[in-house]
Write an enzyme that holds these catalytic residues in place. Structure first.
Site, PDB file in Angstrom:
ATOM      1  N   ASP A  15      -2.330  -1.891  10.039  1.00  0.00           N
ATOM      2  CA  ASP A  15      -2.494  -1.829   8.504  1.00  0.00           C
ATOM      3  C   ASP A  15      -2.951  -3.108   7.897  1.00  0.00           C
ATOM      4  OD1 ASP A  15      -1.492   0.816   8.227  1.00  0.00           O
ATOM      5  OD2 ASP A  15       0.474   0.092   7.801  1.00  0.00           O
ATOM      6  N   LYS A  75       0.930  -1.151   0.184  1.00  0.00           N
ATOM      7  CA  LYS A  75      -0.122   0.037  -0.102  1.00  0.00           C
ATOM      8  C   LYS A  75       0.892   1.197  -0.063  1.00  0.00           C
ATOM      9  CE  LYS A  75       0.862   1.262   4.372  1.00  0.00           C
ATOM     10  NZ  LYS A  75       1.705   2.583   4.785  1.00  0.00           N
TER      11      LYS A  75
HETATM   12  O1  C5P Z   1      -0.148  -1.317  14.563  1.00  0.00           O
HETATM   13  P1  C5P Z   1       1.138  -1.513  14.238  1.00  0.00           P
HETATM   14  O2  C5P Z   1       1.795  -2.700  15.134  1.00  0.00           O
HETATM   15  O3  C5P Z   1       1.673  -1.584  12.777  1.00  0.00           O
HETATM   16  O4  C5P Z   1       1.992  -0.363  14.713  1.00  0.00           O
HETATM   17  C1  C5P Z   1       3.580  -0.262  14.908  1.00  0.00           C
HETATM   18  C2  C5P Z   1       3.742   0.832  15.831  1.00  0.00           C
HETATM   19  O5  C5P Z   1       3.399   2.243  15.257  1.00  0.00           O
HETATM   20  C3  C5P Z   1       3.116   1.324  16.960  1.00  0.00           C
HETATM   21  O6  C5P Z   1       3.348   0.361  18.263  1.00  0.00           O
HETATM   22  C4  C5P Z   1       3.167   2.827  17.267  1.00  0.00           C
HETATM   23  O7  C5P Z   1       4.406   3.175  17.817  1.00  0.00           O
HETATM   24  C5  C5P Z   1       3.126   3.257  15.746  1.00  0.00           C
HETATM   25  N1  C5P Z   1       1.531   3.612  15.489  1.00  0.00           N
HETATM   26  C6  C5P Z   1       1.253   4.730  15.757  1.00  0.00           C
HETATM   27  N2  C5P Z   1      -0.233   5.333  15.343  1.00  0.00           N
HETATM   28  C7  C5P Z   1      -0.757   4.299  14.440  1.00  0.00           C
HETATM   29  C8  C5P Z   1      -0.177   3.148  14.159  1.00  0.00           C
HETATM   30  C9  C5P Z   1       1.224   2.791  14.590  1.00  0.00           C
HETATM   31  O8  C5P Z   1       1.890   5.439  16.768  1.00  0.00           O
HETATM   32  N3  C5P Z   1      -2.007   4.872  14.193  1.00  0.00           N
END
Ligand code: C5P
Length: 309
Positions: A143, A16
């Site tokens: 995601d 993406k």
């Molecule tokens: O959800 P995911 O595991 O992909 O997120 C990885 C990291 O990215 C989270 O631990 C956070 O630090 C950051 N993040 C964030 N806000 C979001 C998505 C991700 O701060 N909406």
């Protein structure tokens, strides 16, 4: 009695790019509220999933050496989670053929997790609905629901709440893959730091961008692309400025950092233009390698009767 061994299942999962990535303030749970418009791109990973004596993950292709094959891999977590829901043991081998850059801001790990959910639902004949798979996907990562959804979508919350966005036509992209990756949490933390020390510009709402998508004109879309994480990615990897400049000088309509980077995505006027921009960028020495892609494409899906490639 004859027992029928299910044959392996191949699932394709798209990468993406965030056409618009508006980042709100840090929440108490460590995430940021987002307003984002995702587009699924043809640059993808293929997963082959087969019954096995124990759970195993294998990785080949683009950046394979940097991908863990143990319980920390999102695909492993997806298999364990789905097996638990189904009340069975996760006895499968999952072979990931990577085309999506690792730690590149293109949701490669999320794509693999989404593909594992779709593939295992089929292999184990679980009959879980899309909504049920989306609920598991959202637990795995912000995601992952979009990688199931595909197409073009507006994401809110952590990025996991999705609404489809009308998008006319196919858009043509060039992707500049960087040397080394960027950690998503580190890029969000860098944006918090920049905001604590100044007032980096914040994107407004993506209404105009969504109108341009409905209209289907890349020239109208190009000046509306934006990413609040770009300043943070450039702060951590200043050499990306040269990459962004080189893509536009090569004839792209616009360039931006994809998600948390460091991949840079360039929107081009046509497929021919994308091929020519890719050739010029490849020769400019401003990135590790270059790919062309188009979007939107569907979300993670089982390939039946198609040749994986
Ligand atoms: O959800 P995911 O595991 O992909 O997120 C990885 C990291 O990215 C989270 O631990 C956070 O630090 C950051 N993040 C964030 N806000 C979001 C998505 C991700 O701060 N909406």
């Amino acid at each position: 009695m004859l027992s029928v061994v299910p044959s392996p299942i191949t699932v394709r999962a798209p990468s993406k790019v965030n056409l618009h990535l508006g980042v709100g303030d840090l929440r108490a749970d460590g995430f940021h509220d987002l307003t984002t418009v995702f587009q699924a791109l043809s640059l993808s990973d293929d997963l082959e999933i087969a019954p096995a004596g124990s759970l195993a993950v294998r990785v080949s292709g683009e950046g394979a050496a940097e991908v863990p094959t143990d319980r920390t891999n999102l695909v492993w977590k997806a298999a364990v989670r789905l097996a638990h829901l189904a009340g069975r043991a996760p006895l499968v081998e999952i072979a990931i053929a990577k085309g999506i850059p690792v730690a590149g801001g293109m949701a490669g790990g999320s794509a693999d997790a989404a593909a594992a959910l779709v593939g295992l639902n089929e292999l184990w004949d679980l009959g879980l609905s899309r909504d049920e798979l989306v609920a598991v996907a959202a637990e795995l990562g912000s995601d992952v629901p979009f990688a199931l959804h595909g197409g073009t979508a507006l994401g809110t919350g952590r990025g996991e709440r999705l609404l489809p966005v009308l998008s006319r036509n196919t858009f043509h992209w060039v992707l500049a893959l960087a040397k080394g990756g960027l950690s998503t949490p580190a890029v969000f933390a860098e944006l918090d730091r920049l905001r604590a020390h100044g007032t980096p510009p914040r994107l407004g709402e993506p209404q105009q961008l969504m109108q341009a998508l409905a209209f289907g004109d890349p020239k109208q879309l190009a000046p509306l692309l934006g990413n609040d994480l770009q300043a943070a990615a450039l702060s951590l990897k200043p050499e990306l400025r040269r990459t962004l400049r080189a893509g536009v000088n090569a004839g792209a309509l616009a360039g931006l950092v994809s998600g948390s980077g460091p991949t840079c995505a360039f929107l081009c006027e046509s497929e021919e233009s994308a091929v020519s921009v890719a050739a010029e960028l490849a020769g400019a020495g401003v990135c590790r390698s270059v790919r062309t892609a188009n979007g939107p494409v569907p979300g993670a899906r089982v390939l039946s009767g198609e040749t994986p490639g």
